[in-house]
Every structure is written in structure tokens, then in C-alpha cells.
Write an enzyme that holds these catalytic residues in place. Structure first.
Site, PDB file in Angstrom:
ATOM      1  N   GLU A  36       3.385   2.523 -14.885  1.00  0.00           N
ATOM      2  CA  GLU A  36       4.199   2.654 -16.086  1.00  0.00           C
ATOM      3  C   GLU A  36       3.364   2.325 -17.324  1.00  0.00           C
ATOM      4  O   GLU A  36       2.282   1.741 -17.237  1.00  0.00           O
ATOM      5  CB  GLU A  36       5.392   1.704 -16.015  1.00  0.00           C
ATOM      6  CG  GLU A  36       6.317   1.922 -14.837  1.00  0.00           C
ATOM      7  CD  GLU A  36       7.136   3.196 -14.953  1.00  0.00           C
ATOM      8  OE1 GLU A  36       7.261   3.723 -16.078  1.00  0.00           O
ATOM      9  OE2 GLU A  36       7.648   3.659 -13.916  1.00  0.00           O
TER      10      GLU A  36
ATOM     11  N   GLY B 257       9.106   3.466  -0.521  1.00  0.00           N
ATOM     12  CA  GLY B 257       9.203   4.893  -0.802  1.00  0.00           C
ATOM     13  C   GLY B 257       9.751   5.660   0.386  1.00  0.00           C
ATOM     14  O   GLY B 257      10.883   5.437   0.828  1.00  0.00           O
TER      15      GLY B 257
ATOM     16  N   LYS C 220      10.466  -6.706  -3.110  1.00  0.00           N
ATOM     17  CA  LYS C 220      10.497  -5.947  -1.853  1.00  0.00           C
ATOM     18  C   LYS C 220      10.375  -6.851  -0.634  1.00  0.00           C
ATOM     19  O   LYS C 220      11.089  -6.660   0.361  1.00  0.00           O
ATOM     20  CB  LYS C 220       9.379  -4.896  -1.867  1.00  0.00           C
ATOM     21  CG  LYS C 220       9.610  -3.790  -2.889  1.00  0.00           C
ATOM     22  CD  LYS C 220       8.414  -2.867  -3.001  1.00  0.00           C
ATOM     23  CE  LYS C 220       8.665  -1.752  -4.015  1.00  0.00           C
ATOM     24  NZ  LYS C 220       7.467  -0.892  -4.209  1.00  0.00           N
TER      25      LYS C 220
END
Length: 425
Positions: free
Chosen positions: A190, A134, A205
Site C-alpha cells: 500500500e 489469500g 492473522k
């Protein structure tokens, strides 16, 4: 004043954050680059949908190639996610000699090397700071601030959804299913949270970070991964009693000519900094041979934090201050990828409460060279069953698996409920 025209593919959470930051911090941005940023075109599915951004209606398009083939647009920002059609869009934009900024971890982890090469051939930049962490500048820290270091280890909490779920289970006593529903209600998960809770997101990641830090091609399929779907309220309680918190860790370590990567839930000592990282926050530990241990901490998701990382890449391209992240990647595999998982383990059984069960299990552990650090027995759960908890000393996972295969056949063992790594930083 000269303008830099942006074309944005997608108009979701991150894109809206990017657009709002450009407006909110316009004076700061213009002062930094001495140019005006203009959002020229935005790809959307529905041009008539109302959105929380200050853009005129004629900016929206349903045709990606109004952006990709637009000669006036210098930078394409891909924020639609997924592999396809994002891959085709980025490839065509790079071939059209446009710089590209993306937050797409799945695409970069699986096709990043190919796209990096394409960017080099066309003399443009492909940047993706927002794909990991982020708003945390983790990629820039590795490639720029710590570029003189040989990296030995990367360990972190790099998925905000799972960290939020585990925090709620730990602090509020929620069952796993309850914590997932709360995360979905607040927008941290989600409707289908499988990519997060199964460990796929964290694997993408850590693959990206490892490829950059170790200058090594990393295939995401080579990363053993285990999510948090099997973590129960009972495991959370035992962890707290034993002085730990449970977190989903992504890790990569390099020793001599070997790299070991893993995504897994882990017991983290309650006094370790990673143990205190809560909710949607992320944290990454880097260990360099010169800088030593460094921890980066911040919000790992969200409109403004991730939009900020995207904007930073845009500014870096305009100022021509950024490296190409993977300039040093070697095409041949430089290091051997191994999977030993030499760790301590927490193992929880549900057994029939009768004499001799503990001794029989301990005997199998001994046959497989598994030394025990501690054993915890609890009162009956009812129906003549009881929990039995072991914490081992350091041992390879293959020894654990061999032992559990035999133990699982015992009539006295109702269930092998949990196997969780115990980290000893």
C-alpha cells in the site's frame, strides 16, 4: 433454477476478483451448488466510476443498508476492510439473519468472537477463509481436514508484502527503502505499508489461526511483534554467508497448558522449505499430534486468489457443508499466554575497532548465561569502526535484553544494529 442473491460491501481488488471468478467459472459453480449466484447490490463510494467487472449500473449503491436490509439478499460479503464501519455492517447483517463472508483479518482478530456468537444466536454463518493466506485454504484445513488433531504448532510466512520486500533484498541486493518502493509500484504494498512492515497484519492473522487451532481466545495485543523495518542489506548478506535467508515469521506453539505467540524476522536455514518461499507467496506449517507436519503453500494475496477463497466460503454456506469456525472456543482462557522467546539469536554490533572490545562484550554475555555459537569479525568500515556479529545458543530473550542494555553503554559500541531470531527447525 433457484438464485442466491449476494450483496457485496466494497468494490476493491478482492471484490472485483470475486465477481470475475463467478463469471469465469459460472458453469463449475452452478454445477456444484445447483443454484445461480446473482450479484444483486454492490456498495461503492462512487457509482459512476468505471470498473473492470461486468455489472450493470443499477447494481451499485452508496448506501450499505440497501444491502443489509434487503430481504432478497441471503449472503452479505464484506470486503471494505478495517474495523469501522465494517463491524457495524456485519453486526447488523447477522442480526438481520443474513449469512456473512468476509476477508477482514483486523476485524476478525479483534471482534471475531463477539461476531461468531452473534451468528450462532441468529442461526446464520460467519465465514472468513480469505482473512488469512489469500487463496490458501488454511482455515478450512484446520477446521475440517485436520479437525481430529490436537495442534501443537503453527509457523508461517503469512504476509505477502514483507516476503516480497525481503525477497528483493535477498535476490537483487536492494536496500529496504528500494524494495518497498518496488513493492508499491507493483501493487504488492500500500501507499502506507506500515501495517505490513510493522508486523500488524501478520499478528492479526496468527491470532485468527491460533484461536481456531487451539480453541482459545487470543488477544492480538498479547502477541509480541517486530516488523522488518530494521532489516538492512548487511543483515541479508550475513544471513546468506551463514547459510540462511531472512523471513518474517508468525508463529504459535502450544506446550502443555501454555501458548507462545510471536511475529518476528528470523534467519531460516536455506535448505528449509520456508526459506524458499519467495515474493508474494505465503506458506504455513501446521503440526498436529496425529498428522505430524504439513505445509500449505500458495499466493497469499491478489484479486483472484483471495476472491477464490471468498467464493469457496459462499459455496460452503449454500451447500451447508461448513462448520462454524469457532464452535469449540471456550469463553474462559484455557491456556496461559507466555513470552519466553527461547531461541538462538543473531546480534550485529558496530564497534570501534580497537583491542579488547570483543572480550568485553563476550564477558557481559557470559555474566548473563548467554553461550555463543559463533563470532564473526569483519574488516573496518572506515572511520575506525568495524562490524561484529554474534550468534548465540538457545537463550531466553530477557537475558539478551539485559546484556544488551549494559553493552549499549560501552563507549566502544557505536550501535547495536540488529537482533534477529535464528530458527533451528
Amino acid at each position: 433454477m433457484e438464485s442466491i442473491n449476494l450483496g457485496i460491501l466494497g468494490m476493491g481488488t478482492v471484490a472485483s476478483g470475486l465477481i470475475n471468478i463467478i463469471e469465469l467459472n459460472n458453469t463449475k459453480v452452478v454445477g456444484s451448488i445447483n443454484k445461480q449466484l446473482v450479484v444483486s447490490k454492490v456498495l461503492v463510494k462512487d457509482v459512476n466510476k468505471k470498473r473492470n467487472v461486468n455489472l450493470s449500473a443499477d447494481v451499485y449503491t452508496t448506501d450499505a443498508y440497501e444491502i443489509i436490509n434487503n430481504a432478497d439478499i441471503q449472503i452479505v460479503v464484506e470486503l471494505i476492510g478495517g474495523i469501522n464501519p465494517a463491524y457495524e455492517y456485519i453486526k447488523d447483517a447477522l442480526n438481520g439473519k443474513k449469512h456473512v463472508v468476509t476477508a477482514n483479518k483486523a476485524l476478525i482478530a479483534t471482534r471475531g468472537e463477539e461476531l461468531e456468537q452473534l451468528a450462532r444466536i441468529n442461526g446464520v454463518r460467519l465465514l472468513y477463509e480469505a482473512s488469512v493466506g489469500g487463496g490458501i485454504p488454511i482455515i478450512n484445513t484446520i477446521t475440517e481436514n485436520l479437525s481430529a488433531n490436537e495442534f501443537e504448532q503453527i509457523t508461517g510466512i503469512i504476509n505477502g508484502t514483507t516476503n516480497y520486500i525481503l525477497t528483493q533484498m535477498t535476490e537483487n541486493g536492494l536496500e529496504y527503502e528500494q524494495a518497498v518502493k518496488e513493492a508499491q509500484r507493483l501493487g504488492f504494498a500500500e501507499a502506507d505499508p506500515s501495517s505490513d512492515v510493522d508486523g500488524d497484519d501478520a499478528a492479526y492473522k496468527i491470532a485468527i489461526l491460533s484461536s481456531i487451532a487451539f480453541n482459545q481466545r487470543i488477544n492480538v495485543n498479547d502477541i509480541p511483534k517486530e516488523g522488518i523495518t530494521k532489516i538492512s542489506k548487511e543483515d541479508i548478506v550475513y544471513a546468506k554467508e551463514l547459510g540462511y535467508n531472512i523471513k518474517l515469521l508468525a508463529s504459535a506453539s502450544k506446550t502443555n497448558d501454555e501458548i507462545e505467540l510471536r511475529v518476528h524476522p528470523a534467519f531460516i536455514p536455506s535448505d528449509h522449505p520456508l526459506s524458499t518461499v519467495k515474493n508474494e507467496f505465503n506458506a504455513v506449517f501446521l503440526k498436529g499430534n496425529a498428522a505430524g507436519e504439513i505445509m500449505l503453500y500458495g499466493k497469499g494475496a491478489g484479486s483472484l486468489p483471495t476472491g477464490s477463497a471468498v467464493l469457496n466460503d459462499i459455496v460452503s454456506i449454500i451447500k451447508n457443508e461448513c462448520r462454524k469456525y469457532n464452535d469449540g472456543i471456550i469463553n474462559a482462557d484455557k491456556y496461559k499466554i507466555v513470552n519466553r522467546a527461547y531461541k538462538k539469536y543473531y546480534i550485529r554490533f558496530e564497534v570501534i575497532d580497537k583491542p579488547g572490545v570483543l572480550a568485553r562484550i563476550a564477558n557481559v554475555f557470559g555474566k548473563n548465561n548467554i553461550s555463543l555459537n559463533s563470532v564473526v569479525q569483519r574488516q573496518k568500515n572506515g572511520n575506525n569502526t568495524a562490524p561484529l556479529v554474534f550468534i548465540t545458543h538457545d537463550i531466553e530473550r530477557k537475558n539478551i535484553d539485559t546484556a544488551l542494555k549494559e553493552i549499549g553503554n560501552f563507549d566502544s559500541v557505536i550501535q547495536i544494529a540488529s537482533i534477529i531470531v535464528v530458527e533451528n527447525f
